[in-house]
Design a protein around this motif. Structure first.
Motif, short mmCIF file in Angstrom:
data_model
loop_
_atom_site.label_atom_id
_atom_site.label_comp_id
_atom_site.label_asym_id
_atom_site.label_seq_id
_atom_site.Cartn_x
_atom_site.Cartn_y
_atom_site.Cartn_z
N TYR A 224 0.82 -1.21 0.00
CA TYR A 224 0.00 0.00 0.00
C TYR A 224 0.86 1.27 0.00
O TYR A 224 0.33 2.37 -0.20
CB TYR A 224 -0.92 0.02 1.22
N ARG A 226 3.55 1.78 -2.01
CA ARG A 226 4.41 1.85 -3.20
C ARG A 226 4.40 3.24 -3.82
O ARG A 226 5.40 3.67 -4.42
CB ARG A 226 3.98 0.80 -4.21
N PHE A 227 3.30 3.96 -3.68
CA PHE A 227 3.26 5.31 -4.26
C PHE A 227 4.02 6.32 -3.41
O PHE A 227 4.70 7.20 -3.94
CB PHE A 227 1.81 5.76 -4.43
N LEU A 228 3.92 6.17 -2.09
CA LEU A 228 4.62 7.10 -1.20
C LEU A 228 6.12 6.84 -1.17
O LEU A 228 6.92 7.79 -1.06
CB LEU A 228 4.06 6.98 0.23
N GLN A 230 7.93 5.46 -3.56
CA GLN A 230 8.56 5.47 -4.87
C GLN A 230 9.45 6.71 -5.03
O GLN A 230 9.03 7.83 -4.81
CB GLN A 230 7.50 5.46 -5.97
N SER A 312 -7.12 8.70 -9.72
CA SER A 312 -6.28 8.86 -8.53
C SER A 312 -6.82 8.11 -7.31
O SER A 312 -6.24 8.20 -6.21
CB SER A 312 -6.16 10.35 -8.19
N THR A 314 -7.10 4.85 -6.57
CA THR A 314 -6.27 3.76 -6.07
C THR A 314 -5.06 4.31 -5.32
O THR A 314 -4.72 3.82 -4.23
CB THR A 314 -5.80 2.86 -7.23
N GLU A 315 -4.42 5.30 -5.88
CA GLU A 315 -3.24 5.87 -5.22
C GLU A 315 -3.61 6.50 -3.88
O GLU A 315 -2.92 6.28 -2.86
CB GLU A 315 -2.60 6.91 -6.13
N THR A 316 -4.68 7.28 -3.88
CA THR A 316 -5.10 7.92 -2.63
C THR A 316 -5.51 6.87 -1.58
O THR A 316 -5.12 6.99 -0.39
CB THR A 316 -6.27 8.87 -2.88
N ASP A 318 -4.53 3.75 -1.31
CA ASP A 318 -3.34 3.04 -0.81
C ASP A 318 -2.52 3.92 0.12
O ASP A 318 -2.00 3.45 1.14
CB ASP A 318 -2.48 2.57 -1.99
N ASP A 319 -2.39 5.19 -0.24
CA ASP A 319 -1.62 6.10 0.62
C ASP A 319 -2.26 6.22 2.00
O ASP A 319 -1.56 6.19 3.03
CB ASP A 319 -1.52 7.48 -0.04
#
Length: 396
Positions: A224, A226-228, A230, A312, A314-316, A318-319
């Motif tokens: 969860y 992976r975006f933060l 990266q 956005s 999924t990214e939000t 997961d973050d």
């Protein structure tokens, strides 16, 4: 009397009727003389029968009056004996009071009482605690002296009372020793249980070790983040990445970690804080399933109703999930390093607390007592039935 008349009434009526209906008979002079001679005893027989038929009530009343008179006489004799006994006792008490009142001031002090008892009982070995108790019982007004009205026991009665006090004190001492022995045995058993169920405060090493189980949910939760994470490049993230790579290289690493943590959490020799965090790490890892499940359901269900998720989302999502996970793990780590159980996570901590073993779950030999048997013992009121329950379970 009424019963007798009831039985005789038919016979009398029949006799009287027969007499009326019978025709007159003429008797000769000789027959009459013979009949008169034979009936000369009639008055005597009538007098003998009269009490049965006619004088029963008066005889009963006479008998009751005689009994009442006898009872009155006995009461009077008993009252006379009691008065004589009371007078004799008063005389003896007055003589004893004068004997105990050594300075003739009209009162008896504690020292005079104990001196008089030693003299009359011919002993110097008196239990002063018992004598003091006797003095307090006699001293009804609490002025620390006994007057004539308070001096209500003779020497023999006081000696008997002192002996009873001594027996009570000995019995109380025996009971106190038994209770102390039982309390010591109970404390020893509790200490023995603490030896196999480590509920002691954690030391510094145990505090650090209790944090390590949270690496398990952290590894499973990195997906969860992976975006933060990266593009980030620092020593902490690199170390976590290295651990994650090793973790993923192990076949079925998630299952292995799950069963390993669950096995260690059941070891009562480990400190309670360590066992708590082992259990809680498992529950936090299980909770990570729900964000991915919700996200998958949303992706599947929304298009079916003509809706679509923003690019956005999924990214939000997961973050937010990863930040929440880091907050939970940070709270658990800080609390554990301070030596406190991190029991403030909603739902999760309560489930962990319900699974944590306590001392009352084991018998005196350290054998685990199943919950059903513990509840049965509680219902039956058998507070000390734990050992037996554990023994029966072992035999089964």
């Amino acid at each position: 009397m009424k019963i007798i008349l009831a039985f005789l009434a038919p016979a009398l009526s029949l006799g009287f009727t027969g007499y009326i209906s019978r025709p007159p008979v003429r008797y000769s002079a000789g027959v009459l003389r013979q009949g008169i001679k034979k009936s000369s005893n009639f008055p005597r027989r009538l007098n003998q029968q009269r009490p049965i038929l006619f004088s029963g009530i008066s005889d009963e009343e006479s008998e009751v009056e005689a009994i009442l008179a006898q009872a009155k006489k006995l009461r009077a004799e008993a009252a006379s004996i009691e008065a004589a006994f009371a007078a004799e006792k008063a005389t003896k008490l007055a003589a004893a009071f004068s004997q105990f009142d050594s300075n003739s001031d009209g009162v008896i002090t504690y020292s005079e009482l104990i001196a008089g008892l030693k003299k009359n009982l011919k002993t110097e070995d008196l239990d002063e605690t018992a004598v003091r108790r006797l003095f307090g019982e006699l001293d009804s007004d609490g002025n620390n002296v006994l007057d004539v009205e308070e001096f209500k026991m003779g020497v023999s009665e006081m000696a008997t009372r002192i002996d009873s006090y001594i027996r009570e004190e000995k019995q109380a001492k025996i009971e106190a020793e038994k209770e102390a022995k039982l309390a010591k045995e109970k404390a020893d058993k509790a200490l023995q249980k603490l030896e196999f169920l480590n509920d002691k405060p954690p030391n510094q090493t145990e505090k650090v070790l209790s944090v390590l189980p949270y690496l398990f949910p952290l590894m499973d939760g990195l997906q969860y983040g992976r975006f933060l994470l990266q593009g980030e490049d620092n020593i902490i993230i690199n170390a976590i990445a290295l651990v994650y790579i090793v973790y993923r290289q192990i076949p079925f690493s998630g299952f292995v970690a799950f069963f390993a943590l669950n096995f260690l959490a059941g070891n009562p020799k480990l400190n309670r804080l360590v066992r708590w965090n082992l259990q809680q790490a498992i529950f936090v890892d299980i909770a990570l399933i729900f964000p991915g499940l919700l996200q998958g359901l949303a992706k599947f269900a929304l298009p079916a109703v003509g809706l679509s998720l923003p690019a956005s989302f999924t990214e939000t999502f997961d973050d937010v999930t990863f930040v929440a996970l880091l907050g939970v793990l940070g709270y658990c780590a800080v609390s554990s390093l301070l030596g406190r159980e991190p029991g403030g996570i909603p739902f999760v901590s309560k489930a962990v607390g319900d699974r944590m073993p306590t001392i009352d779950m084991f018998d005196d030999e350290g054998r685990f007592i199943p919950r059903q048997m513990r509840e049965k013992d509680d219902e039956e009121g058998g507070g000390g039935g734990g050992g037996d329950a554990g023994g029966k379970d072992e035999k089964k």
